[in-house]
Design a protein around this motif. Sequence first.
Motif, PDB file in Angstrom:
ATOM      1  N   ILE A  67    -103.785   8.893 -57.679  1.00 21.96           N
ATOM      2  CA  ILE A  67    -104.418   8.392 -58.894  1.00 21.96           C
ATOM      3  C   ILE A  67    -105.887   8.806 -58.877  1.00 21.96           C
ATOM      4  CG2 ILE A  67    -104.988   6.334 -60.245  1.00 21.96           C
ATOM      5  CD1 ILE A  67    -102.711   4.915 -58.594  1.00 21.96           C
ATOM      6  N   LEU A  68    -106.342   9.357 -59.989  1.00 20.19           N
ATOM      7  CA  LEU A  68    -107.752   9.691 -60.174  1.00 20.19           C
ATOM      8  C   LEU A  68    -108.295   8.727 -61.219  1.00 20.19           C
ATOM      9  CD1 LEU A  68    -110.166  11.584 -59.606  1.00 20.19           C
ATOM     10  CD2 LEU A  68    -109.298  13.052 -61.455  1.00 20.19           C
ATOM     11  N   SER A  69    -109.251   7.869 -60.815  1.00 20.43           N
ATOM     12  CA  SER A  69    -109.786   6.881 -61.755  1.00 20.43           C
ATOM     13  C   SER A  69    -111.281   7.088 -61.954  1.00 20.43           C
ATOM     14  CB  SER A  69    -109.494   5.462 -61.266  1.00 20.43           C
ATOM     15  OG  SER A  69    -110.089   5.244 -60.004  1.00 20.43           O
ATOM     16  N   PHE A  70    -111.754   6.578 -63.064  1.00 18.23           N
ATOM     17  CA  PHE A  70    -113.145   6.754 -63.463  1.00 18.23           C
ATOM     18  C   PHE A  70    -113.753   5.406 -63.813  1.00 18.23           C
ATOM     19  CE2 PHE A  70    -110.917  10.651 -64.204  1.00 18.23           C
ATOM     20  CZ  PHE A  70    -111.805  11.629 -63.779  1.00 18.23           C
ATOM     21  N   SER A  71    -115.035   5.257 -63.550  1.00 15.67           N
ATOM     22  CA  SER A  71    -115.728   4.012 -63.866  1.00 15.67           C
ATOM     23  C   SER A  71    -115.897   3.884 -65.374  1.00 15.67           C
ATOM     24  CB  SER A  71    -117.108   3.993 -63.196  1.00 15.67           C
ATOM     25  OG  SER A  71    -117.974   4.917 -63.838  1.00 15.67           O
ATOM     26  N   GLY A  72    -116.120   2.649 -65.815  1.00 19.44           N
ATOM     27  CA  GLY A  72    -116.366   2.410 -67.228  1.00 19.44           C
ATOM     28  C   GLY A  72    -117.583   3.174 -67.726  1.00 19.44           C
ATOM     29  N   LYS A  73    -118.599   3.290 -66.871  1.00 15.08           N
ATOM     30  CA  LYS A  73    -119.820   4.016 -67.239  1.00 15.08           C
ATOM     31  C   LYS A  73    -119.521   5.496 -67.504  1.00 15.08           C
ATOM     32  CE  LYS A  73    -124.492   4.818 -65.515  1.00 15.08           C
ATOM     33  NZ  LYS A  73    -125.428   4.572 -64.412  1.00 15.08           N
ATOM     34  N   GLU A  74    -118.703   6.092 -66.641  1.00 15.42           N
ATOM     35  CA  GLU A  74    -118.326   7.496 -66.843  1.00 15.42           C
ATOM     36  C   GLU A  74    -117.507   7.657 -68.118  1.00 15.42           C
ATOM     37  OE1 GLU A  74    -116.471   7.757 -63.103  1.00 15.42           O
ATOM     38  OE2 GLU A  74    -118.214   8.634 -62.124  1.00 15.42           O
ATOM     39  N   SER A 130    -115.928   9.453 -77.615  1.00 11.04           N
ATOM     40  CA  SER A 130    -114.683   9.689 -78.347  1.00 11.04           C
ATOM     41  C   SER A 130    -113.869  10.852 -77.775  1.00 11.04           C
ATOM     42  CB  SER A 130    -114.976   9.943 -79.824  1.00 11.04           C
ATOM     43  OG  SER A 130    -115.762  11.110 -79.965  1.00 11.04           O
ATOM     44  N   SER A 131    -114.472  11.653 -76.900  1.00 10.20           N
ATOM     45  CA  SER A 131    -113.736  12.772 -76.302  1.00 10.20           C
ATOM     46  C   SER A 131    -113.165  12.414 -74.920  1.00 10.20           C
ATOM     47  CB  SER A 131    -114.626  14.013 -76.200  1.00 10.20           C
ATOM     48  OG  SER A 131    -115.721  13.763 -75.350  1.00 10.20           O
ATOM     49  N   ASN A 177    -109.670  13.774 -74.156  1.00 13.25           N
ATOM     50  CA  ASN A 177    -109.739  15.236 -73.996  1.00 13.25           C
ATOM     51  C   ASN A 177    -110.285  15.623 -72.627  1.00 13.25           C
ATOM     52  OD1 ASN A 177    -108.676  15.731 -76.526  1.00 13.25           O
ATOM     53  ND2 ASN A 177    -110.687  15.786 -77.497  1.00 13.25           N
ATOM     54  N   HIS A 178    -111.275  14.887 -72.139  1.00 14.77           N
ATOM     55  CA  HIS A 178    -111.811  15.155 -70.797  1.00 14.77           C
ATOM     56  C   HIS A 178    -110.779  14.814 -69.724  1.00 14.77           C
ATOM     57  CE1 HIS A 178    -115.883  16.451 -71.614  1.00 14.77           C
ATOM     58  NE2 HIS A 178    -115.984  15.503 -72.536  1.00 14.77           N
ATOM     59  N   MET A 179    -110.069  13.711 -69.913  1.00  8.88           N
ATOM     60  CA  MET A 179    -109.033  13.335 -68.936  1.00  8.88           C
ATOM     61  C   MET A 179    -107.944  14.412 -68.884  1.00  8.88           C
ATOM     62  SD  MET A 179    -110.048  10.498 -67.618  1.00  8.88           S
ATOM     63  CE  MET A 179    -111.775  10.737 -67.973  1.00  8.88           C
ATOM     64  N   ILE A 180    -107.578  14.934 -70.046  1.00  8.95           N
ATOM     65  CA  ILE A 180    -106.581  16.010 -70.083  1.00  8.95           C
ATOM     66  C   ILE A 180    -107.115  17.236 -69.346  1.00  8.95           C
ATOM     67  CG2 ILE A 180    -105.389  17.652 -71.603  1.00  8.95           C
ATOM     68  CD1 ILE A 180    -105.254  15.334 -73.692  1.00  8.95           C
ATOM     69  N   ALA A 181    -108.383  17.564 -69.545  1.00 10.19           N
ATOM     70  CA  ALA A 181    -108.979  18.721 -68.861  1.00 10.19           C
ATOM     71  C   ALA A 181    -108.962  18.529 -67.351  1.00 10.19           C
ATOM     72  CB  ALA A 181    -110.408  18.956 -69.358  1.00 10.19           C
ATOM     73  N   PHE A 182    -109.298  17.304 -66.868  1.00 10.76           N
ATOM     74  CA  PHE A 182    -109.240  17.035 -65.424  1.00 10.76           C
ATOM     75  C   PHE A 182    -107.812  17.203 -64.921  1.00 10.76           C
ATOM     76  CE2 PHE A 182    -112.766  13.717 -66.232  1.00 10.76           C
ATOM     77  CZ  PHE A 182    -113.760  14.667 -66.088  1.00 10.76           C
ATOM     78  N   ALA A 183    -106.872  16.611 -65.646  1.00 15.12           N
ATOM     79  CA  ALA A 183    -105.468  16.653 -65.234  1.00 15.12           C
ATOM     80  C   ALA A 183    -104.939  18.083 -65.225  1.00 15.12           C
ATOM     81  CB  ALA A 183    -104.620  15.776 -66.159  1.00 15.12           C
ATOM     82  N   GLU A 184    -105.263  18.858 -66.240  1.00 13.51           N
ATOM     83  CA  GLU A 184    -104.793  20.246 -66.305  1.00 13.51           C
ATOM     84  C   GLU A 184    -105.394  21.095 -65.180  1.00 13.51           C
ATOM     85  OE1 GLU A 184    -102.405  21.558 -68.166  1.00 13.51           O
ATOM     86  OE2 GLU A 184    -102.044  19.704 -69.280  1.00 13.51           O
TER      87      GLU A 184
END
Length: 183
Positions: free
Chosen positions: A78-85, A91-92, A95-102
């Motif tokens: 699991i790759l998780s991100f803080s609320g601040k990040e 609103s993107s 899209n950023h999560m998809i880019a990390f996953a890809e």
Amino acid sequence: MAILKMIRAEAKEDSQGNIVRKYPDNNARSDLIDYLTNPRKCVEIGGCGLYCPNAAYEMDLVAHSWGKDKGLRAYHWILSFSGKECERFGSSLINHMIAFAEFICDYIFSDGYQVVYAIHSQHLDHTHIHFVMNSVNFRTGKKFEGKKRDLYLFQKILGDHLKNCYGIQLMVVSSDEELERYS
């Protein structure tokens, strides 16, 4: 700070004293992928080397075709991100999560392993990506050995990518207790 949690598959003792092993049975891949892709939690699904709606079935086919349908069936992290990040992406965010996953999927798939991901984002401060990798290489039929050298290289590549492209530091944990210390 992004946190990468590697879900360990070693045997553990349950509350009744029984030895329990993660992901060893014939339903391991499908149970895990069903959990990841639960529509109440999941906002996006993707992967490499498979058709996502049939991910578990296709992973099982690869393992069976190579005669490797025993033992550890899948790797999960699991790759998780803080609320601040997450707020920073605004609103993107998805899209950023998809880019990390890809990025991660492309890296793993290039080594010959099928992988599926699911992005969970019910709350802004709890956005994370689950990954499931087939333990059997579709090109060679060899099982992923999970050597420390391979895991450290993966962590370094992911950490460098997050830092260089997004200015995000990566921390790796292997247990819930360790995760709580840094959360």
